[in-house]
Each structure stands twice: as C-alpha cells, then as structure tokens.
Design an enzyme around this catalytic site. Structure first.
Site, short mmCIF file in Angstrom:
data_model
loop_
_atom_site.label_atom_id
_atom_site.label_comp_id
_atom_site.label_asym_id
_atom_site.label_seq_id
_atom_site.Cartn_x
_atom_site.Cartn_y
_atom_site.Cartn_z
CG LEU A 59 2.01 -3.05 1.71
CD1 LEU A 59 2.95 -1.86 1.81
CD2 LEU A 59 2.24 -4.01 2.88
NE ARG A 110 -5.99 11.60 -1.10
CZ ARG A 110 -4.98 11.40 -1.96
NH1 ARG A 110 -4.91 12.09 -3.08
NH2 ARG A 110 -4.05 10.51 -1.68
#
Ligand code: UD1
Ligand code: CA
Length: 492
Positions: free
Chosen positions: A14, A21
C-alpha cells in the site's frame, strides 16, 4: 525445469497515502535511508518471499511513484486507487486488478511502502504461521510503550484475536491496550475478497478500513490470529523526517553490525555509514567517519578512512584509501589513495598505483605501479605502468569547447609542474623538465624541455621597491657580498 513457486499468491504494497508530514515535494516513500528509497526497501522484502504476483497501490504523486517503482521492479503491477479512501479500498482495487490476471487463491500478503526495516525473514515467518495454522487472517503485531495513533488488537478472554479497533474509534479502555496493528497481514484470498465486499465507511474517518476484515472473517467462521514481533523497528513507519532519520540510523546500526559479524573491523560504528547495497570482504578495516554508498565494494585487507566518502567505488585487496572523496572509480589491489584526494568518475588506478594528496582525477586509467603523488589534475588521460608523474602536473584537457586526451607511456618521469596540453602523447621512458609545457608529442626516451632561459635583472628590487623590507634585506646582502670574494656568475 523451473521449480514450482511455493510463495504466496500475491503481495500488495500500500502506497497511495499523501505523507503530508514530510513537508516535501518528493513523495514520502521516495525518501531514502541506507541509500535506497523506503518503497525500494519494501519492494525488496516483498520480492524476497517470491510471490506469484506483486502489486503496489498508488494515488498521491502517482506518476512519480509509478516511475520509480517501474525502474526498481519492472514486473510489479501498479494499481491506481480511486476516490474511495482507506486501506480496505486500496486492497480491494489491488485484488480486482490481480484477479483479472489470475483468480487468486491461497495467501495474500499486505504490507506498506513506508515501513522500510521490515525484512523478508519476518514476512516469511508471518506467511509460514498463517499457512501452518490454516488461518483466515494473520496480523503482525507489536507491543509498544506508546500505542497512540495505532489500531489496537482486541483479544477475547482466551487470548484469541477478535478484531482491531482504530485509535479514533476506540473507547478509553481500549486505548490502554498496548498491542498494536502493524498494518502487515497474511490473508486467505477468498476470505479477503468476500469480507472487503462487506466493509463500509461507517467510522470516525469515513474510510473503508482493511482492519474491519478481521471481525468479518471471524463472523464467517474463519480463524484469526497474530504473530507478535519483539522487534518494533520492523513495523515502524516513517511519517516525518524525524522518524525517517531514526529509521535510517537504526538501519545503519544493523547494517554495520552485520558487517562486523561477517569479519569487517569497524573502528567507530556510530560514524560509519554503509548503504544496504555495499559489499565488503573479510578483514576489511573501516576507520572513523567513513561513508560507503551505492555499489561500492571493498576487498580483503583494504583499509578505508578516516574521513572518506566513496560512491560506486571498487576498492581492491589490500588498498588504502585515506581522507578521500570518490565516485565511479576503481582502486586496484595494494594501491594507495589520499589523503585529500578527489576521485571523479572513470578513474581506474592500477595495482600498487598511487594518487596522493590534493589530486583530482577524472576519466583516467593509471597503470600498475604508476604514481601521481602530489598536487595536480589528471583528466581524460591514459598513463602506462611504473610511471612517475611529478608534483603539480596537470593535463590541460579542455580547450574551452572540447575535451582532449593525454596518453603517457610506461616508465615515464615527469618534472614538477609539467603541463600536458591535450591532445598529446608521451612515449615510454620519456622525461620532462620542471615546468615543461608539453604541446607536442614526446618520443620514447626523449627529454622534453619547453622553458625559456632564465634571466636575472640584478638590483631590480632595491631600485623598484625602495623602502620595502625586501629592498632593505637585498641591499644588505648585496653590500655584504661585494665585501667578500665574488661568488659564481651562474644563473645570470
Ligand atoms: C493503519 C491501520 C492501523 C495500523 C496502522 C499502522 C487501517 C484502517 N488502520 O492506520 O490499524 O495500526 O496503519 O501504521 O488500516 N493507504 C493507501 N490508501 C489509502 C489509505 C492508506 O494506500 O486510502 C496506505 C498508506 O500509503 C500507508 C498505509 O496504507 O502506506 C497506511 O495508511 P495510514 O493512513 O498511515 O494508516 P493509519 O491510519 O495510520
Ligand atoms: Ca500510518
């Protein structure tokens, strides 16, 4: 005959998340540790368990990620996630894409593109446990001191895994649970497909959670279990640059330790950085502040450092490389480089050769036993064997538009500050005088001198720099020598 592949049906990596961030124009999973992108580490671990198919799910910065993956692992299937958010949706689109090729049966492994320390060994252990226990789902978990943000592992009174609760959806009591979901699982393909069809977005984040598959698999009568790892680094993701550096340092610590166990002396592990792709032989010695990158290899008994950075450099047996910055070069057996040497791509130093202090080299082949000991530049050149290039020699290889070659034979001795104005050839056994500017080819055995006779203008300094310290000292010396017997006229 090719042996039948006994690995899992598929690994799905995935990698559709945004990674905001990092605050970077580079997609998160393309950031590197140990000389390899995070997704590069993830793909290697996935490949090592030999899945029949490997898919990676992308969305954020899709083209950059897909291009990078295609370079690293051309046979990986790149699957685009649609607008439906969540890890469950990501796996669902991957399953649909993989099923189009081959109806998946058996084990499907899910991993993340941003968990770079996960090893193939731990993945293999997860798959082995999953298959041995005939589980519907096996989740990799870890027990953390601070589990904030993670999905918590829910267990029944008898200890069996009953489900996973996301941090945002959990009760105060559930938040005390310290066993967390790593996000890495082995699933039975049929169970996974069936359960994902039933997963909704009815939760705090409005996402299709992959974690809901565990509860659904149990309801359907499947066995759900966990493999608990004591090595939290292997399940740790990097969400920002602080975590990236921490993971990078830990990866390096592991790499350096593995090389020490394999017979490499590392004087200062904390200042020695070794990319995952580097290879070292037994009895190599690495001195403090050494960085080895890319395809660098170091052969037996060689000593590298201190303060040396090598990228894609091959260091031969017994060679020494001191305070050197090098890339794309070959250093022959028992050759010596440094200190303060800059090796640029295409430098090939022969056995027992030397490139000494304050030398820069590029595209140069230096034969066995030849020495370029101090202060100079050698570029676009070929130097034979047992040649000594004097101090301060330079190949003038660039005419402002094109580069030209300098060819120097074997057994040559060049005087200090010789300049080779390329293209030019110097024959075997030739000599040059100090300060020679070699504009014409030098035949074998010839002495090349190109300097005009020296002329001394006597009394120039006192006459032209009156009142200076030089003039004062000169005048004193002149006065002194005129009162003693006349010295030789040589050099006049
Ligand atoms: C997820 C797990 C959580 C676990 C944690 C471990 C779910 C619902 N939760 O939470 O239980 O403790 O990972 O780190 O699965 N991704 C996609 N598509 C998406 C969303 C995510 O591909 O739509 C990828 C991300 O790029 C990332 C991974 O999935 O690699 C995890 O996504 P992230 O948003 O970090 O999941 P968490 O909410 O942290
Ligand atoms: Ca995460």
């Amino acid at each position: 005959m090719i042996p039948e592949n006994t690995g899992p049906a598929a690994v799905i990596v995935l990698a559709a998340g945004a990674g905001t961030r990092m605050k970077s124009r580079t997609p998160k999973i393309l950031h590197e540790i140990g000389g390899r992108s995070m997704v590069g580490h993830a793909l290697l671990a996935a490949r090592s368990i030999e899945p029949r198919q490997l898919a990676i799910v992308v969305r954020h910065e899709r083209d950059l990620v897909a291009g990078h993956v295609a370079e690293l692992d051309p046979s990986a299937a790149i699957v685009d996630q649609d607008e439906v958010p969540g890890t469950g949706r990501a796996v669902e689109v991957a399953l649909q894409a993989l099923n189009a090729k081959e109806e998946l049966t058996g084990t499907v492994v899910v991993t993340y593109g941003d968990v770079p320390l996960l090893t193939g060994e731990l993945l293999a252990e997860l798959v082995a446990t999953h298959e041995r226990e005939a589980n519907a789902v096996t989740v990799l978990t870890a027990v953390l001191d601070d589990a904030t943000g993670y999905g918590r592992i829910l267990r029944g009174a008898d200890g069996t895994v009953t489900g996973i609760r996301e941090h945002k959806d959990s009760t105060d009591a559930e938040r005390l649970i310290r066993e967390v979901n790593s996000g890495i699982y082995a699933f039975d393909a049929a169970v996974l497909r069936e359960a994902l069809g039933k997963v909704t977005t009815d939760n705090a984040q409005g996402e299709k959670y992959l974690t809901d598959v565990l509860g659904l698999a149990r309801e359907a009568g499947g066995r759900v279990a966990a493999v608990v790892t004591a090595d939290r680094w292997q399940v740790e993701g990097a969400n920002d640059r602080v975590q990236l550096a921490a993971l990078g340092a830990e990866l390096n610590r592991r790499t350096v330790e593995a090389w020490m166990r394999a017979g490499v002396t590392v004087v200062d592990p904390s200042t020695t950085w070794i990319d995952s792709s580097v290879t070292l032989d037994e009895d190599v010695r690495l001195l403090p502040n050494t960085q080895l990158h890319g395809s660098t290899s170091v052969a037996r008994d060689a000593v590298v450092g201190p303060d040396t950075t090598l990228t894609d450099v091959e260091v031969g047996e017994g060679a020494t490389v001191v305070r050197t910055h090098g890339s794309g070069s070959v250093i022959g057996p028992r050759a010596a480089v440094g200190p303060f040497t800059y090796l640029r791509p295409g430098t090939v130093l022969g056995e027992k050769g030397k490139i000494g202090a304050f030398y820069e080299t590029k595209n140069v082949t230096i034969g066995r036993g030849s020495k370029l000991s101090h202060l100079g530049y050698a570029g676009d050149a070929e130097i034979g064997e047992d040649t000594n290039i004097g101090c301060g020699n330079i190949t003038a290889n660039y005419d402002g538009e094109k580069k030209h070659r300098t060819v120097i034979g074997s057994g040559v001795r060049t005087g200090s500050n010789t300049v080779f104005v390329a293209p030019v050839t110097v024959g075997d056994g030739a000599y040059s005088g100090a300060g020679a500017v070699i504009r014409k080819d030098v035949p074998a055995g010839a002495l090349a001198l190109s300097i005009a006779a020296q002329r001394n203008t006597e009394g120039w300094v006192p006459a032209n720099r009156p009142g200076s310290r030089s003039a004062e000292l000169a005048q004193a010396a002149i006065n002194n020598s005129s009162s003693t017997p006349a010295s030789t006229e040589e050099g006049k």
